[in-house]
Write a protein that holds these residues in place. Structure first.
Motif, short mmCIF file in Angstrom:
data_model
loop_
_atom_site.label_atom_id
_atom_site.label_comp_id
_atom_site.label_asym_id
_atom_site.label_seq_id
_atom_site.Cartn_x
_atom_site.Cartn_y
_atom_site.Cartn_z
N GLY A 110 31.55 46.16 42.34
CA GLY A 110 32.30 45.40 41.35
C GLY A 110 31.59 45.45 40.02
O GLY A 110 30.45 45.92 39.90
N THR A 111 32.23 44.93 39.00
CA THR A 111 31.69 45.04 37.64
C THR A 111 30.50 44.13 37.41
O THR A 111 29.66 44.41 36.54
CB THR A 111 32.76 44.67 36.60
N TRP A 113 29.65 39.65 37.22
CA TRP A 113 30.38 38.59 36.51
C TRP A 113 29.59 37.31 36.28
O TRP A 113 29.86 36.57 35.32
CB TRP A 113 31.64 38.23 37.28
N ARG A 131 31.51 46.43 31.00
CA ARG A 131 31.22 46.37 32.43
C ARG A 131 32.17 47.26 33.22
O ARG A 131 31.76 47.91 34.20
CB ARG A 131 31.30 44.92 32.94
N VAL A 132 33.42 47.31 32.82
CA VAL A 132 34.39 48.19 33.51
C VAL A 132 34.03 49.65 33.29
O VAL A 132 34.05 50.46 34.21
CB VAL A 132 35.82 47.90 33.03
N LEU A 135 31.15 50.56 35.40
CA LEU A 135 31.54 50.74 36.80
C LEU A 135 32.12 52.13 37.03
O LEU A 135 31.81 52.79 38.03
CB LEU A 135 32.55 49.66 37.20
N GLY A 181 38.48 43.68 42.16
CA GLY A 181 38.88 43.43 40.78
C GLY A 181 40.37 43.31 40.64
O GLY A 181 41.14 43.81 41.48
N ARG A 185 42.08 47.20 33.42
CA ARG A 185 41.15 48.32 33.27
C ARG A 185 40.36 48.55 34.56
O ARG A 185 40.08 49.70 34.93
CB ARG A 185 40.21 48.06 32.09
N THR A 186 40.03 47.45 35.26
CA THR A 186 39.35 47.62 36.54
C THR A 186 40.26 48.28 37.55
O THR A 186 39.82 49.13 38.35
CB THR A 186 38.86 46.26 37.07
N TRP A 197 40.63 48.23 48.25
CA TRP A 197 40.74 47.39 47.05
C TRP A 197 40.73 45.94 47.48
O TRP A 197 41.57 45.52 48.27
CB TRP A 197 42.02 47.71 46.29
#
Length: 288
Positions: A110-111, A113, A131-132, A135, A181, A185-186, A197
């Motif tokens: 994951g990004t 958080w 962050r995205v 990733l 996510g 964008r994620t 996912w």
């Protein structure tokens, strides 16, 4: 769309105030119950809800220990914060755990958080958009390290110079990615790289909306969205498994296929057996 043939059930155990022995007991019991196919930890360094925070075992060292003492379950961390570990170092860690588990690893990503944890440990937390993008670069770096003899990479955020990753993971071409996510964008990164996912929006209706958006991003790059398992965490109240059953069914109806039950540690009152018999097995019969 009908993804029922991919339906699977697993468990997740938090490390908050838990000992290695207590966690191992839960994982080994789940390992003995065939309907549970996967087991997960989280990637927190500390309890976010209490002061002082109390004991919290690190996820990937713990995962390696649990991998060595289980036989069947697919294992993973849902999800690993990309900001906590350089992706090249993380690729080595994950490859080692895949070797220890004899090819049972799902790689959760994951990004990142948590402002609280990043501040506490002095780890920079970039803005959400960066962050995205990090990733996306990390996914490419990790997959290349797992599949190429040596990797040179000149990205916006990561640079490698003839970097090896040896031994490679057991799974070929590499272990599956489970990416969490919900942002647009994620979801584009998920469409490109994820095999699983994980979506944590509040309601089934929102889950269905995010699923449709992900499927549109898959179509845009020519990917069959049916190759992605749709994951959902479900809380477990041992005193009310009917609520667990109802919530699971609600998310199955909007496309979830990969169910993760957040179970208590220690798993007292025969909760794993009851969860299997009263929830997972009936739903497996109903949806497959």
């Amino acid at each position: 769309m009908d993804n029922r043939k991919f339906l699977s059930f697993g468990i997740k155990t938090g490390q908050r105030y838990s000992t290695h022995t207590a966690l191992l007991d839960v994982w080994q019991e789940a390992d003995s119950i065939p309907v549970f196919e996967h087991a997960w930890l989280n990637d927190h360094f500390m309890d976010l809800s209490s002061t002082p925070p109390g004991p919290y075992l690190e996820s990937w060292i713990l995962l390696a220990a649990l991998a060595a003492r289980t036989q069947r379950l697919r294992i993973g961390v849902m999800v690993t914060d990309n900001t906590y570990r350089h992706p090249a170092v993380f690729a080595k860690i994950a490859a080692t755990v895949d070797v220890i588990s004899h090819g049972r690893l799902n790689v959760g990503l994951g990004t990142g958080w948590s402002e609280q944890q990043h501040h506490a440990y002095g780890i920079p937390l970039p803005p959400p958009g960066e962050r995205v993008r990090r990733l996306g670069e990390a996914c490419e770096v990790i997959q290349r390290l797992w599949s190429e003899p040596a990797v040179t990479f000149d990205g916006s955020y990561y640079q490698l110079h003839e970097a090896p990753c040896d031994p490679k993971p057991v799974q070929k071409p590499f272990p599956p990615f489970a990416i969490g996510g919900e942002g647009e964008r994620t979801l584009q990164v998920i469409a490109r790289y994820a095999d699983i996912w994980d979506c944590s929006v509040a309601t089934p209706n929102l889950y269905a909306q995010k699923r449709l958006l992900l499927e549109s991003y898959c179509r845009a790059i020519g990917r069959d969205s049916a190759t992605i398992a749709y994951s959902r965490h479900i809380p477990v109240d041992p005193a009310d498994l009917k609520a667990t059953l109802a919530e699971t069914r609600a998310f199955l109806e909007v496309g979830a296929t990969h169910i993760i039950y957040h179970v208590p540690v220690p798993a007292s009152g025969n909760i794993l057996r009851r969860l299997a018999e009263e929830v997972a097995l009936p739903l497996q019969a109903e949806y497959q």
